[in-house]
Write an enzyme that holds these catalytic residues in place. Structure first.
Site, PDB file in Angstrom:
ATOM      1  N   GLN A 152      -0.374  -9.006  -3.523  1.00  0.00           N
ATOM      2  CA  GLN A 152      -0.717  -7.602  -3.261  1.00  0.00           C
ATOM      3  C   GLN A 152      -0.740  -6.709  -4.510  1.00  0.00           C
ATOM      4  OE1 GLN A 152       1.082  -5.442   0.287  1.00  0.00           O
ATOM      5  NE2 GLN A 152       2.117  -4.421  -1.389  1.00  0.00           N
ATOM      6  N   GLU A 159      -3.580   1.947  -3.488  1.00  0.00           N
ATOM      7  CA  GLU A 159      -2.585   2.591  -4.353  1.00  0.00           C
ATOM      8  C   GLU A 159      -3.158   2.925  -5.723  1.00  0.00           C
ATOM      9  OE1 GLU A 159       1.145   0.515  -4.364  1.00  0.00           O
ATOM     10  OE2 GLU A 159       1.310   0.595  -2.191  1.00  0.00           O
ATOM     11  N   ASP A 199       4.121  -8.012  -6.710  1.00  0.00           N
ATOM     12  CA  ASP A 199       4.565  -7.958  -5.321  1.00  0.00           C
ATOM     13  C   ASP A 199       3.668  -8.919  -4.556  1.00  0.00           C
ATOM     14  OD1 ASP A 199       5.368  -7.514  -2.762  1.00  0.00           O
ATOM     15  OD2 ASP A 199       4.902  -5.364  -2.711  1.00  0.00           O
ATOM     16  N   GLU A 247       8.418  -9.476  -6.169  1.00  0.00           N
ATOM     17  CA  GLU A 247       8.846  -8.912  -4.885  1.00  0.00           C
ATOM     18  C   GLU A 247       8.296  -9.752  -3.736  1.00  0.00           C
ATOM     19  OE1 GLU A 247       7.984  -4.707  -4.784  1.00  0.00           O
ATOM     20  OE2 GLU A 247       7.651  -4.743  -2.612  1.00  0.00           O
ATOM     21  N   ASP A 280      11.572  -6.678  -0.078  1.00  0.00           N
ATOM     22  CA  ASP A 280      10.988  -5.447   0.483  1.00  0.00           C
ATOM     23  C   ASP A 280      10.882  -5.626   1.998  1.00  0.00           C
ATOM     24  OD1 ASP A 280       9.433  -3.293   1.254  1.00  0.00           O
ATOM     25  OD2 ASP A 280       7.596  -4.006   0.329  1.00  0.00           O
ATOM     26  N   LYS A 330      12.878   2.153   0.573  1.00  0.00           N
ATOM     27  CA  LYS A 330      11.852   3.036   1.130  1.00  0.00           C
ATOM     28  C   LYS A 330      12.477   3.795   2.293  1.00  0.00           C
ATOM     29  CE  LYS A 330       7.878  -0.092   0.380  1.00  0.00           C
ATOM     30  NZ  LYS A 330       7.165  -1.247   0.981  1.00  0.00           N
ATOM     31  N   ARG A 356       4.968   4.234  -0.422  1.00  0.00           N
ATOM     32  CA  ARG A 356       4.213   3.390   0.493  1.00  0.00           C
ATOM     33  C   ARG A 356       2.745   3.409   0.079  1.00  0.00           C
ATOM     34  NH1 ARG A 356       7.539   1.270   4.676  1.00  0.00           N
ATOM     35  NH2 ARG A 356       5.841  -0.245   4.556  1.00  0.00           N
ATOM     36  N   SER A 357       1.961   2.540   0.701  1.00  0.00           N
ATOM     37  CA  SER A 357       0.535   2.544   0.350  1.00  0.00           C
ATOM     38  C   SER A 357      -0.172   3.783   0.898  1.00  0.00           C
ATOM     39  CB  SER A 357      -0.135   1.264   0.828  1.00  0.00           C
ATOM     40  OG  SER A 357       0.145   1.034   2.180  1.00  0.00           O
ATOM     41  N   LYS A 359       8.876   2.584  -8.147  1.00  0.00           N
ATOM     42  CA  LYS A 359       7.577   1.963  -7.871  1.00  0.00           C
ATOM     43  C   LYS A 359       6.747   2.957  -7.077  1.00  0.00           C
ATOM     44  CE  LYS A 359       5.544  -2.035  -5.515  1.00  0.00           C
ATOM     45  NZ  LYS A 359       5.668  -2.872  -4.300  1.00  0.00           N
TER      46      LYS A 359
HETATM   47  P1  PGA Z   1       3.070  -0.828   2.098  1.00  0.00           P
HETATM   48  O1  PGA Z   1       3.158  -1.699   0.779  1.00  0.00           O
HETATM   49  O2  PGA Z   1       3.460   0.546   1.811  1.00  0.00           O
HETATM   50  O3  PGA Z   1       1.626  -0.984   2.521  1.00  0.00           O
HETATM   51  O4  PGA Z   1       3.976  -1.483   3.122  1.00  0.00           O
HETATM   52  C1  PGA Z   1       3.969  -1.385  -0.289  1.00  0.00           C
HETATM   53  C2  PGA Z   1       4.799  -2.583  -0.697  1.00  0.00           C
HETATM   54  O5  PGA Z   1       4.623  -3.680  -0.132  1.00  0.00           O
HETATM   55  O6  PGA Z   1       5.629  -2.465  -1.585  1.00  0.00           O
HETATM   56 ZN    ZN Z   2       6.262  -4.839  -1.127  1.00  0.00          ZN
END
Ligand code: PGA
Ligand code: ZN
Length: 473
Positions: free
Chosen positions: A164, A206, A243, A286, A313, A338, A367-368, A389
């Site tokens: 990702q 992102e 990640d 990650e 995560d 988070k 978050r994304s 991050k």
């Molecule tokens: P997400 O991804 O906010 O789409 O869950 C961010 C991450 O995986 O760190």
């Molecule tokens: Zn993640």
């Protein structure tokens, strides 16, 4: 003068960086102080996260939040009126009790997150201090080390890559400002290289480049070239961070790499990642395995947790009890934090504190799906997390946060220390015995305790690939 109490809680729908509805809560205190909290939204979510309340149906793809707003107006606002805004723990406990479900699905993790964060902002405003200082109190301030995305893949880019996030860390930077300067050069250099190769497809959720690579490793190779093209030295000026977000492409110990049209078992995925760690200057990985793959995490951390940061995560979902369990199993050495995974500020802080207690790395994360909200920067500093991050180096929902960190760094000037690699947990893990559980791709552990994150054979591996001892030729 008497202490203020919570006077009102207003809920409104605003829109996030993906153009989807999200929840904003505005809390007013009796002394006139006001604080706003906004819920961000994930796309690659852990199954144990607090669940957002979405209306479903056809409107806005089912993402509308009218029910969540209604819950704030009819249940949360009356329950909070008149309470002490400085007792964040009590109010968060009240929110959790009011919801009454294990996953916060009744009132919604998005409703609770917005209210909980809004309260924190209101309390800080009432005290007349910035949020980071309200959270930090008289503890020493650390400006966090940023990890910044260059290529976005996975659920954030139509699965163009399986991994990702391909990110960079500037280990030699002396200040946050310098870390951003290094990143800016690499980010734009990567864009130029991809444009030249005809691989550029715009930007991902992102802000990282949306690539048209034909393998996951091609992203790593391109990242190395981008660093060199920027006149920087891979492994010295710029290190890498991934990640994998493996829950998105694997479960039950099997992993399907869609881009490469092959399926790996747990050991083969570990071998691939360990080989990458030997070939590239990777400092942090990650979610290398899916959230249900305890064994994968344990074996991987045993093999390389003394040299790189292994972050949970989706695996830990910002849960203090999951962090405790992971520490017992030695399955990771760092926790992503988070707020909306936990659902309240207090629970997220508890997970962060728990992680610190075990010597884990702590990375406060966006978050994304984000907004202009910069709370996470304040929380990273206020909670002494040491790492941050945010996503990539484009799009204002990301840049607002990097820019906020610059302002805080300037305000703190010599009163704060800029985080270094010592915020990473490898030093504490060094010397721990390696169980030969997975593969022999990585050689013996470092024993000098340096948090270098470099396998001992890295120089050889780099030479093999046309670098000399980590230095571009
Ligand atoms: P997400 O991804 O906010 O789409 O869950 C961010 C991450 O995986 O760190
Ligand atoms: Zn993640």
């Amino acid at each position: 003068m008497s202490e203020p109490v919570i006077q009102s809680v207003i809920a409104r729908r605003i829109w996030d960086s993906r153009g989807r509805p999200t929840v904003e809560a505005e809390i007013a205190l009796s002394d006139g102080a006001v604080g706003r909290g906004i819920a961000p939204a994930g796309a690659s979510r852990g199954s144990r996260e607090a669940v957002d309340k979405r209306d479903g149906g056809k409107r806005f793809g089912g993402f509308d939040v009218q029910d969540a707003l209604q819950g704030i107006r009819t249940e949360i606002a009356p329950a909070l009126a008149g309470l002490d805004p400085f007792d964040q723990a009590a109010i968060d406990a009240r929110l959790v009790a009011l919801d009454g479900t294990p996953n916060k699905g009744r009132l919604g993790g998005n409703a609770l997150t917005a209210v909980s964060l809004g309260l924190l902002h209101a309390a800080a405003a009432s005290r007349g201090v910035p949020l980071w200082l309200y959270c930090l109190g008289d503890k020493p301030a650390i400006i966090p080390l940023p990890e910044i995305q260059i290529f976005g893949g996975g659920a954030h880019a139509g699965r163009r890559t399986d991994v990702q996030d391909f990110m960079v860390i500037a280990p030699r930077a002396k200040t946050f400002a310098e870390a951003l300067e290094v990143t800016a050069e690499v980010y734009h250099s990567a864009g130029r290289i991809m444009a030249e190769r005809g691989l550029l497809q715009g930007v991902a959720d992102e802000g990282g480049w949306w690539p048209a690579f034909s393998s996951n490793e091609e992203a790593l190779e391109t990242l190395m070239r981008s660093i060199e093209r920027a006149g920087l030295v891979p492994g010295e000026d710029v290190s890498l961070s991934l990640d994998v977000a493996a829950s998105e492409f694997g479960h039950a110990g099997r992993y399907r790499l869609g881009l490469e049209k092959r399926e790996l078992d747990r050991d083969a995925l570990a071998e691939m990642l360990l080989q990458w760690c030997a070939r590239y200057p990777i400092l942090s990985i990650e979610d290398p395995f899916a959230e249900d793959d305890d064994k994968g995490f344990e074996q991987f951390t045993a093999a390389i947790g003394d040299r790189i940061q292994v972050i949970g995560d989706d695996y830990l979902v910002t849960s203090a009890s999951r962090v405790r369990e992971a520490a017992r199993q030695h399955s990771v050495n760092a926790a992503l934090i988070k707020v909306n995974q936990a659902g309240t500020v207090s629970e997220a802080k508890a997970a962060c504190d728990e992680a610190r207690g075990f010597g884990f790395g702590m990375i406060v994360s966006a978050r994304s799906g984000e907004t202009e909200d910069t709370s996470i920067v304040h929380l990273a500093i206020g909670w002494g997390a040491g790492q941050l991050k945010v996503g990539s180096f484009a799009r204002s929902e990301r840049m607002a946060k990097w820019n906020e960190a610059l302002r805080i760094e300037e305000a703190l000037s010599s009163k704060a220390r800029f985080a270094s690699l010592s915020e990473m947990p490898m030093r504490r893990q060094a010397g721990k015995s390696i169980e030969a559980g997975i593969v022999g791709a990585v050689d013996s552990p470092s024993t000098d305790g340096r948090p270098s994150g470099r396998p001992l054979d890295r120089a050889a591996a780099l030479t093999e690939r046309g670098y000399s001892g980590g230095r571009a030729q």
